[in-house]
Design a protein around this motif. Structure first.
Motif, PDB file in Angstrom:
ATOM      1  N   ALA A  71      44.931  42.423  17.423  1.00 61.50           N
ATOM      2  CA  ALA A  71      43.741  42.549  16.586  1.00 61.50           C
ATOM      3  C   ALA A  71      43.336  44.013  16.451  1.00 61.50           C
ATOM      4  CB  ALA A  71      42.599  41.742  17.192  1.00 61.50           C
ATOM      5  N   HIS A  74      46.435  45.307  12.789  1.00 64.89           N
ATOM      6  CA  HIS A  74      47.217  44.387  11.966  1.00 64.89           C
ATOM      7  C   HIS A  74      47.099  44.644  10.474  1.00 64.89           C
ATOM      8  CE1 HIS A  74      43.179  42.774  12.163  1.00 64.89           C
ATOM      9  NE2 HIS A  74      43.422  42.029  11.107  1.00 64.89           N
ATOM     10  N   ASP A  75      46.323  45.619  10.046  1.00 62.86           N
ATOM     11  CA  ASP A  75      46.097  45.827   8.614  1.00 62.86           C
ATOM     12  C   ASP A  75      45.927  47.328   8.348  1.00 62.86           C
ATOM     13  OD1 ASP A  75      45.245  44.553   5.903  1.00 62.86           O
ATOM     14  OD2 ASP A  75      43.654  46.015   6.324  1.00 62.86           O
ATOM     15  N   LYS A 102      50.252  46.992   1.016  1.00 61.27           N
ATOM     16  CA  LYS A 102      50.120  46.360   2.338  1.00 61.27           C
ATOM     17  C   LYS A 102      51.427  45.681   2.738  1.00 61.27           C
ATOM     18  CE  LYS A 102      45.169  45.388   2.781  1.00 61.27           C
ATOM     19  NZ  LYS A 102      44.207  44.377   3.247  1.00 61.27           N
TER      20      LYS A 102
ATOM     21  N   SER B 168      42.517  40.224   2.594  1.00 57.04           N
ATOM     22  CA  SER B 168      43.711  39.616   3.201  1.00 57.04           C
ATOM     23  C   SER B 168      43.917  40.111   4.631  1.00 57.04           C
ATOM     24  CB  SER B 168      44.952  39.907   2.352  1.00 57.04           C
ATOM     25  OG  SER B 168      45.293  41.287   2.410  1.00 57.04           O
ATOM     26  N   GLY B 169      43.516  41.338   4.886  1.00 55.39           N
ATOM     27  CA  GLY B 169      43.679  41.890   6.230  1.00 55.39           C
ATOM     28  C   GLY B 169      42.711  41.299   7.240  1.00 55.39           C
ATOM     29  N   LEU B 170      41.722  40.561   6.743  1.00 57.83           N
ATOM     30  CA  LEU B 170      40.748  39.955   7.657  1.00 57.83           C
ATOM     31  C   LEU B 170      41.191  38.570   8.120  1.00 57.83           C
ATOM     32  CD1 LEU B 170      37.434  40.959   5.817  1.00 57.83           C
ATOM     33  CD2 LEU B 170      38.553  42.114   7.731  1.00 57.83           C
ATOM     34  N   VAL B 171      42.301  38.094   7.552  1.00 52.40           N
ATOM     35  CA  VAL B 171      42.877  36.823   8.004  1.00 52.40           C
ATOM     36  C   VAL B 171      43.793  37.121   9.186  1.00 52.40           C
ATOM     37  CG1 VAL B 171      44.312  34.861   7.332  1.00 52.40           C
ATOM     38  CG2 VAL B 171      42.781  35.913   5.642  1.00 52.40           C
ATOM     39  N   PRO B 173      46.870  37.112  11.695  1.00 53.73           N
ATOM     40  CA  PRO B 173      48.295  36.906  11.381  1.00 53.73           C
ATOM     41  C   PRO B 173      48.829  35.562  11.844  1.00 53.73           C
ATOM     42  CG  PRO B 173      48.003  38.589  13.087  1.00 53.73           C
ATOM     43  CD  PRO B 173      46.645  38.262  12.567  1.00 53.73           C
ATOM     44  N   GLN B 174      48.138  34.915  12.776  1.00 53.93           N
ATOM     45  CA  GLN B 174      48.596  33.604  13.247  1.00 53.93           C
ATOM     46  C   GLN B 174      48.230  32.476  12.282  1.00 53.93           C
ATOM     47  OE1 GLN B 174      46.653  35.690  15.002  1.00 53.93           O
ATOM     48  NE2 GLN B 174      47.747  36.253  16.864  1.00 53.93           N
ATOM     49  N   TYR B 229      40.309  38.807  15.207  1.00 51.58           N
ATOM     50  CA  TYR B 229      40.995  39.643  14.217  1.00 51.58           C
ATOM     51  C   TYR B 229      40.067  40.131  13.104  1.00 51.58           C
ATOM     52  CZ  TYR B 229      45.661  39.165  16.120  1.00 51.58           C
ATOM     53  OH  TYR B 229      46.770  39.267  16.924  1.00 51.58           O
TER      54      TYR B 229
END
Lengths: 115, 282
Positions: A71, A74-75, A102, B168-171, B173-174, B229
């Protein structure tokens, strides 16, 4: 890796930009045309211009490219928020094709971070 | 008939909000304690469809999810002249209270996510006695901005694409791919400037720093749950907020991001089921 991702190239078919991508220690001048990388050379190149630059620390890329990143790592914009990356220049093409960039920069995840 | 038909029923209710007539779309399922669910900025009530279709929850709760005006199937009011949409704390609060009053809900539970989580804090500050319990997902009194909202609504960039790409980055990855895509689809469908207009409340008008300390969780139980996340409303933002509210319950949800109810309903269920059980037994 990009050449094998037909769907990503299709989504990026309108991407035409010269940008600076890479790490804070070694960036690359990347020329993208119709969603394909047609040229990539290590920076600096004398008097070569770029439209936008996205550079992250080597540790940030390592964390970002984990198959299941932790966390906060990841972005691309999570990295800029935590000051582990910088987004500079004219960011309009980056924002116009945000999901493309991205996904492009996350491609090494599929190989465990080996670009 | 052999087709699967979900138990969710959608209808429109006519609501007067601050003197303006609105036709509000809502979906509901179940019987029992009214539970009103508030969607995130720039999305709509479909985010709650898994909760509404969960028989263990609808056995005890009348779960209701409405689309805010300008969102989903709730059109702008007939008086709208095309001017820029901008959500304020006052307007958001009026909308929720007017909706609950229009359906004659008796001390409902309100659960909101993101902007919905923020407004839940405002309900706890100013209207606690009207509610049985309040649940804030991805909620905090304030969080640091991480992008310039002017990118969300301009003629040279596709609003739906950029809104979805940003969030989308706030979702996490799992999250399952299908649920991720469905969560982002709502952002691709939003009206021009609506996400940006919601964020006026989130970024400018709804700063609750210095006010949440007045919340009395004994008056109305308050639960705060945030996905690990979520880098927009971070776990640290929520923990800081909870620490300043006497009696607030707080949980950080693993393997979840900013849209727990829609991005990974199975994982979210592990966290929300005990909360709903606890509220029911109070």
């Amino acid at each position: 890796m990009l050449d094998r991702d037909v769907a990503l190239i299709q989504r990026g078919r309108l991407v035409d930009v010269d940008c600076l991508l890479g790490s804070t220690e070694q960036a690359f001048h990347v020329a993208i045309r119709a969603g394909r990388i047609i040229d990539m050379v290590p920076a600096p190149v004398l008097m070569r211009s770029w439209t936008f630059g996205y550079r992250a620390t080597p540790d940030a890329w390592t964390a970002f490219w984990q198959p299941m990143p932790k966390a906060g790592w990841h972005d691309l914009l999570a990295l800029t928020k935590r000051s582990a990356a910088t987004l500079e220049g004219d960011v309009r093409p980056f924002m116009t094709h945000l999901q493309y960039f991205k996904d492009l920069l996350a491609l090494p995840r599929a190989t465990g971070g080996v670009a | 008939m052999t087709a699967l038909i979900e138990p969710i029923i959608g209808r429109y209710v006519h609501v007067d909000i601050d003197g303006t007539h609105h036709r509000i779309y809502f979906e509901e399922a179940g019987q029992g304690i009214p539970l009103v669910c508030l969607h995130t900025a720039g999305s709509d009530g479909r985010q709650w469809r898994y909760l509404l279709a969960d028989p263990e929850f609808t056995k005890h709760y009348r779960i209701i999810a409405f689309d805010m005006p300008w969102h989903g199937k709730s059109n702008p009011p007939e008086t709208w002249d095309g001017s820029e949409y901008q959500l304020t704390t006052a307007r958001y609060t009026q909308t929720i209270r007017a909706f609950c009053a229009a359906l004659a809900l008796d001390k409902p539970v309100v659960m909101g996510c993101s902007i919905g989580g923020r407004i839940v804090l405002n309900l706890a500050i100013d209207h606690a006695t009207e509610f049985r319990a309040l649940v804030g997902l991805e909620a905090a009194d304030f969080q640091a901005p991480w992008y310039d909202t002017s990118w969300l609504n301009r003629p040279d960039i596709h609003g739906g694409e950029v809104c979805a790409a940003l969030v989308s980055g706030l979702v996490a990855p799992q999250s399952p791919a299908a649920a991720r895509m469905e969560t982002l689809w709502a952002y691709k469908q939003g009206g021009p400037g609506v996400f940006k207009g919601d964020l006026y409340f989130y970024r400018v008008d709804g700063d609750l720093r210095g006010r949440v300390e007045t919340i009395d969780a004994k008056l109305c139980p308050l639960y705060l749950l945030t996905g690990e996340y979520d880098f927009s409303c971070t776990p640290e933002d929520t923990l800081r907020t909870a620490a300043s509210i006497k009696g607030a319950s707080v949980a950080i949800m693993e393997q979840l991001g900013h849209f727990p109810m829609s991005e990974n309903p199975v994982q979210f269920r592990r966290y929300i089921a005990p909360v709903l059980d606890q509220i029911r037994q109070q």
